[in-house]
Design an enzyme around this catalytic site. Structure first.
Site, short mmCIF file in Angstrom:
data_model
loop_
_atom_site.label_atom_id
_atom_site.label_comp_id
_atom_site.label_asym_id
_atom_site.label_seq_id
_atom_site.Cartn_x
_atom_site.Cartn_y
_atom_site.Cartn_z
N ASP A 273 0.90 -1.26 -0.12
CA ASP A 273 -0.06 -0.15 -0.21
C ASP A 273 0.78 1.20 0.06
O ASP A 273 2.04 1.20 -0.28
CB ASP A 273 -0.77 0.01 1.32
CG ASP A 273 -2.27 0.43 0.86
OD1 ASP A 273 -2.21 1.71 0.55
OD2 ASP A 273 -3.30 -0.14 1.10
N HIS B 25 -3.01 3.15 -4.51
CA HIS B 25 -2.27 2.83 -3.20
C HIS B 25 -1.00 2.03 -3.47
O HIS B 25 -0.66 1.26 -3.15
CB HIS B 25 -3.16 1.71 -2.48
CG HIS B 25 -4.62 2.24 -2.05
ND1 HIS B 25 -4.56 2.86 -0.73
CD2 HIS B 25 -5.89 2.48 -2.52
CE1 HIS B 25 -5.60 3.26 -0.32
NE2 HIS B 25 -6.53 3.02 -1.43
N ASP C 33 -9.08 -0.25 -5.69
CA ASP C 33 -9.90 0.47 -4.94
C ASP C 33 -9.38 1.73 -5.00
O ASP C 33 -8.28 1.91 -5.02
CB ASP C 33 -10.30 0.20 -3.42
CG ASP C 33 -8.90 -0.12 -2.73
OD1 ASP C 33 -8.14 -0.82 -3.18
OD2 ASP C 33 -8.95 0.48 -1.60
N GLU C 34 -10.39 2.93 -4.62
CA GLU C 34 -9.88 4.38 -4.59
C GLU C 34 -8.86 4.88 -5.27
O GLU C 34 -7.74 5.40 -5.00
CB GLU C 34 -9.41 4.57 -3.01
CG GLU C 34 -10.61 4.08 -2.07
CD GLU C 34 -10.20 4.12 -0.60
OE1 GLU C 34 -10.99 4.58 0.11
OE2 GLU C 34 -9.15 3.45 -0.19
N TRP D 41 -16.92 -4.02 -1.20
CA TRP D 41 -16.98 -3.31 0.13
C TRP D 41 -17.95 -2.06 0.10
O TRP D 41 -18.36 -1.53 1.05
CB TRP D 41 -15.31 -2.94 0.45
CG TRP D 41 -14.90 -1.86 -0.40
CD1 TRP D 41 -14.32 -1.93 -1.74
CD2 TRP D 41 -14.54 -0.38 0.13
NE1 TRP D 41 -14.09 -0.72 -1.97
CE2 TRP D 41 -14.00 0.14 -1.06
CE3 TRP D 41 -14.64 0.00 1.20
CZ2 TRP D 41 -13.71 1.51 -0.94
CZ3 TRP D 41 -14.24 1.53 1.36
CH2 TRP D 41 -13.65 2.14 0.17
N TYR E 34 -16.36 -4.46 8.45
CA TYR E 34 -15.03 -3.57 9.01
C TYR E 34 -14.60 -3.69 10.13
O TYR E 34 -15.24 -3.00 10.88
CB TYR E 34 -15.22 -2.15 8.20
CG TYR E 34 -14.76 -2.11 6.88
CD1 TYR E 34 -15.20 -3.08 5.78
CD2 TYR E 34 -13.95 -1.17 6.54
CE1 TYR E 34 -14.62 -3.06 4.34
CE2 TYR E 34 -13.33 -1.10 4.92
CZ TYR E 34 -13.83 -2.06 4.26
OH TYR E 34 -13.17 -1.96 2.67
N ASP F 102 -11.86 -3.01 11.64
CA ASP F 102 -11.22 -1.79 12.10
C ASP F 102 -12.33 -0.86 12.84
O ASP F 102 -11.87 0.19 13.62
CB ASP F 102 -10.58 -1.11 11.01
CG ASP F 102 -11.14 -0.79 9.70
OD1 ASP F 102 -12.31 -1.19 9.40
OD2 ASP F 102 -10.87 0.52 8.89
N TRP G 117 -8.29 -3.18 8.65
CA TRP G 117 -7.30 -2.28 8.32
C TRP G 117 -6.65 -1.84 9.41
O TRP G 117 -7.01 -1.72 10.48
CB TRP G 117 -8.21 -1.19 7.60
CG TRP G 117 -8.81 -1.71 6.19
CD1 TRP G 117 -10.30 -1.73 6.19
CD2 TRP G 117 -8.25 -1.92 4.86
NE1 TRP G 117 -10.52 -2.10 4.91
CE2 TRP G 117 -9.45 -2.43 4.14
CE3 TRP G 117 -6.98 -1.75 4.43
CZ2 TRP G 117 -9.19 -2.69 2.81
CZ3 TRP G 117 -6.84 -2.33 3.19
CH2 TRP G 117 -7.92 -2.64 2.43
N GLU H 113 -4.64 1.28 9.96
CA GLU H 113 -4.22 2.72 10.08
C GLU H 113 -3.98 3.12 11.62
O GLU H 113 -2.91 3.55 12.08
CB GLU H 113 -4.93 3.70 9.56
CG GLU H 113 -4.96 3.62 7.92
CD GLU H 113 -5.96 2.77 7.33
OE1 GLU H 113 -6.40 1.70 7.96
OE2 GLU H 113 -6.40 3.24 6.24
#
Ligand code: ACM
Ligand code: ZN
Length: 656
Positions: free
Chosen positions: A201, A275, A337-338, A404, A427, A429, A478, A480
């Site tokens: 990532d 990413h 994604d994203e 997702w 999720y 997280d 995830w 973070e």
């Protein structure tokens, strides 16, 4: 105990058995498809022998796995192999009805038999056998004073879904191979069979690629732990003090073998086209602007491969060649994604690609990118899987979708397989409780245990003939805001136990009340096995009630909530008013408990429940409720600073 190793199932005395609902039912998670409880029990002794047929390496390995998990807590020798023994594992290729992962398990006072068509089924039977024993069996140290008995049962079991997964992000924060193995052990206890390993990532590249050693020599390390976390919340530091880490190809092979022994497939994820910060930090030429994204860390976004350069695809192919050589599984996850499109809009090479390929826009460029990578993946005999956004501009022809943020119904209707992992339920997280002050720092959101338990992976709008395309579901970790394994496991369990039941048990066998009854025993297993988890407290899963904006007034008023189901005994109780949302909070001045409308306890103090709560817990000393009495909680409150406040009230024995 000299018994026939494999008693004949047909001679079983069915009449001995009661129904699944019996209070004597063992607290198995996930709940098996069919279970009958018998009279009596089987007792494990030092002499108990584990035998297996046929004489095959795979079957012997499962017998050893079982023995290896029975020996530490019991201290028994538990020899494996030979002709006769009280515990028998039998592979029976004619037992087609058990499918690839199903098993039958029969416990009678003299013996325990597990039968399956495939080795995976024997393995899951062995996991169930472990759960039939007292939870202390999961301890890795000898436990004295426990009778190692199993109730007589007859179980016929197989999973509802073939994809029962957890994902771990090791890029945002790094977890060592030993930590990953610990998580794999926890997964095995819950009959999960898919570990999705998010290996690359923006914040770090974690898999050694021999052709590009700088990816891990430099791309796996950053200045600090990042994300504002306490540097001491991780031990992942290099000799020079930089934060990070990576897996050598030997490490990966070691983890793969460990997973394989637990019948867990590993799906590697190599993120693209977004990413991609970690790889672009080493090969800036692969970015549209040719610039490295700077120091890897929380601030890195918008790192996208240039889709106009041929080099991009050459690098990706070289990386995937090594990934495929390592991972034997069917699926290769390529992220997708994203993907921010700004760089592509400004890039002459990307625009030239759009023109040359007759694409309409950058969304179709994303589709071009994924299709091209799908070609590479398919050429290596693998199936591409990617996140929801790989549908943008048209889904690659043979791709599997990981939903997702939607797309499952459209994907399945288009003939694509789908793994369900929606932000609404999967999720892990996200926070497990609205009592934020008691929770570790997190990315936000709110997915309590009950929400996960109530998840139905088949979308309601999907026509029955397309249900076959829903492969299963997966919980995502995830990281973070998660830097330690203990914290990973805190987020993963017990929600993972709920997801295990969602993905394994037949929809008709799912029952929240039963799950709540089984959880305390299951929690003892987690404790014995040293698996981190958020403490399960049945009271906390069931708020006494809530307050809503439409009940709010700026003048003091009295609201009441029914406590009858929550207060069964006398003692000290606490009622906590937990603000969930709204610009304003509530000011309270007193709360009381009533029995059949008559006040029996009262706590008078000023309190505030809002973004900054103050003294928002009221305590009561309650007598044992009279039989059949109705108990209510009553509070005098007004909204403060507006009327849009909403929250929940939790009532539990004080101190819990
Ligand atoms: C994702 O959570 N960005 C797949
Ligand atoms: Zn470009």
């Amino acid at each position: 105990m000299k018994n026939n190793a494999i008693p004949i199932l047909g001679t079983f005395a069915l009449l001995l058995f009661q129904s699944l609902e019996s209070s004597a039912a063992p607290a198995l998670i996930p709940q098996p498809a069919q279970m009958e409880i018998g009279a009596g029990q089987f007792t494990l002794t030092a002499q108990t022998r584990i035998v297996f047929t046929p004489e095959a390496k795979e079957v012997a390995a499962i017998a050893e796995y079982l023995a290896g998990h029975l020996r530490p807590a019991t201290g028994f020798a538990l020899p494996v192999g030979g002709q006769t023994g009280a515990i028998g594992l039998q592979l029976d290729s004619t037992a087609k009805e058990l499918g690839a992962e199903g098993y039958r398990l029969k416990v009678i006072p003299q013996s325990v038999t597990i039968c399956a068509q495939q080795p995976a089924g024997l393995f899951y039977g062995a996991v169930t056998l472990l759960q039939l024993l007292p939870p202390e069996i999961f301890s890795r140290q000898a436990v004295k004073g426990v009778a190692w008995t199993m109730p007589c049962v007859k179980i016929s079991d197989q999973p509802r879904f073939g994809w029962r997964g957890l994902m771990l992000d090791v890029s945002r924060h790094f977890f060592s191979k030993e930590e990953v193995k610990h998580l794999l052990d926890a997964m095995a206890l819950h009959k999960f069979n898919t570990f999705h390993w998010h290996l690359t990532d923006d914040q770090g590249w974690r898999i050694e690629i021999k052709k590009y050693p700088q990816l891990t020599q430099a791309g796996a390390w950053r200045k600090d732990i990042g994300f504002g976390l306490d540097p001491k919340s991780s031990t992942a530091y290099g000799p020079d003090g930089r934060y990070g880490g990576f897996y050598t190809q030997d490490d990966i092979r070691e983890v793969l073998a460990y997973a394989q022994a637990r019948f867990i497939t590993i799906v590697p994820e190599i993120e693209m086209p977004g990413h991609a910060g970690a790889i672009l930090s080493q090969f800036p030429d692969l970015a549209c602007d040719g610039k490295a994204p700077g120091e890897l860390g929380a601030g890195v976004h918008a790192s996208v491969y240039c889709a106009g350069r041929e080099d991009t695809f050459a690098y990706i192919e070289n990386v995937l060649t090594e990934v495929v050589a390592l991972f034997p599984g069917k699926y290769l996850h390529i992220g997708g994604d994203e993907v921010p499109k700004d760089n592509w809009k400004k890039c002459a090479k990307c625009q030239a690609r759009i023109k040359a390929e007759g694409l309409k826009n950058e969304h179709e460029l994303q589709s071009y990118f994924i299709r091209r990578v799908e070609g590479l993946v398919n050429a290596k005999g693998r199936t591409l899987i990617g996140w929801s956004e790989i549908r943008e501009g048209g889904l690659a022809p043979r791709a599997t979708l990981m939903d997702w943020i939607g797309g499952a119904v459209e994907g399945a209707n288009g003939g694509h397989d789908v793994v369900m992992s929606p932000t609404s339920h999967c999720y892990f997280d996200y926070c497990q409780s609205q009592r934020r002050s008691r929770e570790p720092r997190s990315i936000g959101g709110y997915i309590p245990l009950r929400k996960v338990y109530d998840f139905e992976p088949i979308p309601a709008k999907l026509a029955p003939e397309q249900h076959k395309h829903i492969l299963g579901a997966q919980g995502n970790l995830w990281t973070e805001y998660i830097a330690s394994l203990k914290h990973v496991e805190y987020m993963a369990f017990p929600r993972g136990a709920a997801l295990a039941e969602v993905t394994w048990s037949p929809a008709a066998a799912k029952n929240w009340d039963s799950f709540v009854q089984r959880m305390p025993v299951h929690q003892q297993r987690l404790v014995a096995a040293g698996i981190g988890h958020r403490e399960f407290r049945a009271v906390e899963e069931t708020p006494a009630g809530e307050w809503k904006p439409k009940q709010m007034s700026t003048e003091f008023k009295t609201l009441t909530w029914d406590l009858t189901a929550l207060v069964k005994d006398g003692g000290a109780y606490a009622a906590e008013f937990v603000y969930n949302r709204g610009k304003c909070g509530i000011a309270l001045r007193s709360a009381s408990v009533l029995q059949n409308g008559v006040e029996i306890a009262k706590d008078v103090h000023d309190a505030f429940a809002g973004a900054n709560s103050r003294k928002n817990i009221y305590t009561f000393k309650l007598p044992k409720p009279a039989p059949g009495a109705k108990l209510t909680l009553q509070a005098s409150l007004r909204s403060d600073g507006g009327t849009d406040s909403a929250g929940q009230i939790f009532v539990s024995p004080a101190g819990k």
